[in-house]
Design an enzyme around this catalytic site. Sequence first.
Site, short mmCIF file in Angstrom:
data_model
loop_
_atom_site.label_atom_id
_atom_site.label_comp_id
_atom_site.label_asym_id
_atom_site.label_seq_id
_atom_site.Cartn_x
_atom_site.Cartn_y
_atom_site.Cartn_z
N GLU A 91 -5.27 -3.93 -6.86
CA GLU A 91 -5.80 -2.66 -7.35
C GLU A 91 -4.88 -2.01 -8.39
OE1 GLU A 91 -6.96 -1.44 -2.78
OE2 GLU A 91 -5.89 -0.03 -4.04
N CYS A 112 -1.25 3.59 -11.76
CA CYS A 112 -0.56 3.10 -10.57
C CYS A 112 -0.78 1.60 -10.49
CB CYS A 112 -1.13 3.82 -9.35
SG CYS A 112 -0.43 3.28 -7.81
N CYS A 123 4.56 -1.37 6.81
CA CYS A 123 4.64 0.03 7.23
C CYS A 123 3.37 0.34 8.03
CB CYS A 123 4.76 0.94 6.02
SG CYS A 123 6.20 0.55 5.02
N CYS A 126 0.08 1.93 6.42
CA CYS A 126 -0.32 1.50 5.07
C CYS A 126 -1.35 0.37 5.11
CB CYS A 126 0.91 1.05 4.30
SG CYS A 126 0.52 0.36 2.68
N1 SAH Z 1 5.89 -0.57 -1.52
C1 SAH Z 1 6.28 0.52 -2.31
C2 SAH Z 1 5.28 0.93 -3.36
C3 SAH Z 1 3.82 0.88 -2.96
S1 SAH Z 1 3.30 2.06 -1.75
C4 SAH Z 1 6.62 1.71 -1.43
O1 SAH Z 1 6.36 1.65 -0.24
O2 SAH Z 1 7.20 2.65 -1.96
C5 SAH Z 1 3.23 3.55 -2.70
C6 SAH Z 1 3.28 4.79 -1.87
O3 SAH Z 1 2.06 5.02 -1.16
C7 SAH Z 1 4.40 4.76 -0.83
O4 SAH Z 1 5.11 5.95 -0.85
C8 SAH Z 1 3.60 4.58 0.43
O5 SAH Z 1 4.33 4.98 1.53
C9 SAH Z 1 2.37 5.42 0.15
N2 SAH Z 1 1.25 5.20 1.05
C10 SAH Z 1 0.90 4.06 1.67
N3 SAH Z 1 -0.20 4.25 2.43
C11 SAH Z 1 -0.54 5.54 2.28
C12 SAH Z 1 -1.59 6.36 2.83
N4 SAH Z 1 -2.49 5.86 3.64
N5 SAH Z 1 -1.63 7.66 2.46
C13 SAH Z 1 -0.72 8.16 1.59
N6 SAH Z 1 0.28 7.46 1.06
C14 SAH Z 1 0.37 6.15 1.39
FE1 SF4 Z 2 5.14 -0.23 3.14
FE2 SF4 Z 2 2.70 -0.30 2.06
FE3 SF4 Z 2 4.86 0.08 0.48
FE4 SF4 Z 2 4.39 -2.31 1.66
S1 SF4 Z 2 3.10 -1.29 0.12
S2 SF4 Z 2 6.35 -1.24 1.57
S3 SF4 Z 2 3.52 -1.72 3.62
S4 SF4 Z 2 4.10 1.45 2.05
#
Ligand code: SAH
Ligand code: SF4
Length: 366
Positions: A91, A112, A123, A126
């Site tokens: 995406e 993005c 995580c 996520c």
């Molecule tokens: N892996 C990297 C970059 C991609 S995630 C990272 O974790 O920083 C980008 C951002 O979106 C991160 O801050 C992540 O924690 C956040 N994110 C993931 N799932 C989410 C959700 N359901 N609602 C809001 N933010 C979310």
């Molecule tokens: Fe964590 Fe999602 Fe970022 Fe991967 S993409 S490091 S699972 S927040």
Amino acid sequence: MSVDVKSLTREELAAQFQQWGQPAYRVDQLLHWLYERRAASWDAMSNLPKQLREQLNQAYTLTTLQVARKQGSRDTTQKFLWRLGDGSLIESVLIPANPALYGEASDRHTLCVSTQVGCAYGCRFCASGLEGWKRNLGVEEIVDQILAVERDAFGGASSVEPQPADRLVNNLVIMGMGEPLANYDNLLKALKILNAPWGGGIGARKITISTSGLAPQIRKLAEEPLQFRLAISLHGATDAVRQQIMPVNRKYPLRELTAACEYYEEKKGRMITFEYILIAGVNDGLEQVPPLASLAKRLHAKVNLIPYNKVEGLPWERPSEEIQERFLAGLEGLGIAATLRREKGHDIDAACGQLRLRTERELASA
Ligand code: SAH
Ligand code: SF4
């Protein structure tokens, strides 16, 4: 497997052209077609001799991302789901400027960008991590996310007319699917191409890399010449809270992560940003404010509060607006520069990995 032309720097292409006995200006013509006109085929490059186009076609692939699904409209948040050559889905999200967020002017568009198919870091909150990690994106698959969005905005990939040379996307956040610093080499090469005056021409200061906290790679990034912005997905100000939702915290606990951040700031002379998702009952209590404020103070970091985006199938919830505002006020009361994202794109699964997850589930049940 052949190399993609959008994974190469100007120097690398120039070396090849020299070997072929092609004059140097041909390289610039090629780069013009790739990065200003977003050409989707060799045949579109009308001022290159046919024989050179054939030579290029033999030597390189010219990959363009295909739209699998699109949500939103031109003047709101727009989400693109791309189908890659191997059928994988990734995406990109196009966001009209929010001047407060990363300091850009209001005619800007932020994109993005994804860096991996899936994510290995798992995580708990996520969508990207839910189905694990599939593979790294190639340099060209990172680069073409920008070009493909613009191709779409300026009349579609099938258009035979050369595309306008304007850049629609002038701000990048590397916050899509995947952990950017786990695909370090491809990411850095892609950003070098997107930054170069012969390539994307996007200033390094307009590029924010977000990481879940890979401390050694943060130190490595500190040694790079380009001045990227760095955002840390903190989401917890104590190890106890953070490791409940982010397994990576066991590998790189806060002490190690913050030391790496300090090193980055020293080396770069640049401040970092903390991203902090507010998740109801997990990290939104007022007792989390002082430890978060003290980390932010120590690192001179700004805090971006992000209300959690509900992911289907996961138990986590977004706290009420009242609780969000209370948390923000608490931080501000302790002298911390903080913003609360009154989020765009909530209604179109804008958080990372959500559209892909939904599409894959629909495909699986179809
Ligand atoms: N892996 C990297 C970059 C991609 S995630 C990272 O974790 O920083 C980008 C951002 O979106 C991160 O801050 C992540 O924690 C956040 N994110 C993931 N799932 C989410 C959700 N359901 N609602 C809001 N933010 C979310
Ligand atoms: Fe964590 Fe999602 Fe970022 Fe991967 S993409 S490091 S699972 S927040």
